[in-house]
Design a protein around this motif. Structure first.
Motif, short mmCIF file in Angstrom:
data_model
loop_
_atom_site.label_atom_id
_atom_site.label_comp_id
_atom_site.label_asym_id
_atom_site.label_seq_id
_atom_site.Cartn_x
_atom_site.Cartn_y
_atom_site.Cartn_z
N GLU A 257 0.87 -1.18 0.00
CA GLU A 257 0.00 0.00 0.00
C GLU A 257 0.90 1.23 0.00
O GLU A 257 1.85 1.31 0.79
N ASN A 268 3.06 2.60 2.85
CA ASN A 268 2.21 2.58 4.04
C ASN A 268 2.28 1.22 4.72
O ASN A 268 2.62 1.12 5.89
N GLU A 269 2.00 0.17 3.99
CA GLU A 269 1.82 -1.14 4.62
C GLU A 269 2.15 -2.25 3.65
O GLU A 269 1.96 -2.09 2.44
#
Ligand code: ADP
Ligand code: MG
Length: 371
Positions: A257, A268-269
């Motif tokens: 992400e 992000n992730e």
């Protein structure tokens, strides 16, 4: 033996919708499926050859799975590490990648160690670190996402802080000194993107078309493909995915992400498995993320991930079920996960809307009007 017959049975840890869609792809390729999941009616059970109904930490069940399968995969990252370690010899995704992605702190460190950017963050593992962050936050109040380091998903385990008062409330009501947290400065992104990459043991990697993601209440609502970004940004996102796949010695699938602001991309992730934002690939790509994942863990040649049509994927949550109308959905592709209970916020299915242009996809989406 012919390589296509060396692997006959695939074990899946976790029988949610991702396990179900992996199993459906694997069965179409001729594999047998054994799923391990404690839930009687988990979405994968209905499409698996066998359901081992046991807790993920049940050692005897893990040994049984190990003996009965040729290759094992996980569909979610909160599988206990001890179980993954029992299964290691048949688990191409590895327990190491699980360990990293189970913990936001380790995950962010892994991303930064590979030279990539994340949001600015503070680690809160102890009272002392909480005090340090509190002092910092008093002097630099800024919208912040405070996240539990472990166990969060779909915005669960997250607290949005607008200022010191919110932090005080969090400490009084929710702080648990036995847990670790990450306090992330809100990144003022223009757009959220995701890149999904699959890689096999022979080192072949392929990145799916980059998706533009829209979240509502921190839960994915829509993925728009192709993402409405310049070619240079698309290339950069693909390079990040390939760099992470190589750096983490991926075997299987990694979903990344991303936050985009101008030309700047932050990670992000990570998720070490197929991802909600890749569901468009079921209908819009020559190879779906689930088929590709199976190919990757079996060390088969990867499929062609070319986009055959623009697509908007719309998630169907529990609260949307009453409005679902098959007539309105018409020619578009409704996927349901076979969940009996439509709880608020629960992912029940998705709709892939395919048209000749994104503009027409959005027009069709209006007619479907589930929210
Ligand atoms: P989850 O595991 O719940 O998906 P995420 O860290 O991906 O957790 O957060 C969910 C969503 O919340 C993100 O997709 C984004 O929309 C928002 N969010 C999370 N962290 C930040 C941040 N640092 N800055 C801006 N938005 C954020
Ligand atoms: Mg997320």
């Amino acid at each position: 033996m012919n390589q296509f017959f060396a692997i006959q049975t695939i074990g899946i840890l976790g029988g949610g919708q991702l396990g179900r869609m992996m199993a459906l792809a694997a069965r179409a390729m001729g594999f047998q499926i054994i799923v391990l999941d404690p839930e009687e009616n988990c979405p994968c059970a209905a499409v698996a050859d066998r359901h081992l109904k046991a807790a993920y930490e049940d050692e005897a069940a893990c040994f049984e799975l190990l003996a009965a399968c040729d290759v094992i995969t996980y569909e979610f990252e909160n599988v206990p590490l001890s179980s993954a370690r029992i299964l290691e010899s048949k688990l191409p995704q590895s327990s190491r990648l699980l360990e990293i992605t189970q913990d936001r702190i380790l995950e962010k460190e892994a991303v930064r160690n590979l030279g990539l950017e994340t949001a600015d963050y503070h680690i809160i593992r102890t009272r002392e670190e909480l005090d340090i962050f509190t002092n910092f936050f008093d002097q630099n109040p800024h919208k912040t996402f405070l996240k539990t380091a472990r166990g969060g998903y779909d915005g669960k385990g997250q607290f949005v802080l607008s200022g010191p008062e919110d932090l005080g409330n969090f400490i009084q009501r929710h702080y648990n000194p036995d847990r670790a947290y990450v306090a992330e400065k809100a990144f003022d992104f223009d757009m959220e993107l995701s890149a999904i990459v699959c890689r096999n043991a022979r080192g072949e990697s392929k990145v799916f078309p980059i998706a533009e993601n829209i979240h509502r209440n921190q839960i994915l609502s829509q993925s728009i493909v192709p993402a409405r970004i310049p070619e240079s940004t698309r290339k950069k996102a693909e390079e990040i995915a390939l760099h992470l796949a190589e750096g983490l010695k991926l075997q299987g699938t990694l979903a990344i992400e991303l936050f985009l602001k101008g030309e700047e991309i932050r990670v992000n992730e990570l998720a070490p498995r197929p991802h909600n934002s890749g569901h468009f690939s079921l209908d819009a790509c020559l190879t779906s993320q689930f088929e590709q994942h199976i190919r990757a863990i079996c060390n088969l040649p990867l499929g062609d991930v070319s986009l055959v049509s623009p697509c908007v994927m719309l998630n169907v949550l529990g609260e949307d079920m009453d409005q679902l109308d098959r007539e309105k959905i018409g020619k578009h592709k409704l996927h349901l996960y076979g969940k009996k209970e439509a709880r608020h916020g629960r992912k029940m299915g998705h709709i892939n809307v395919l048209e000749n242009s994104l503009k027409e996809c959005f027009q069709s989406l209006e007619r479907i009007s589930i929210h």
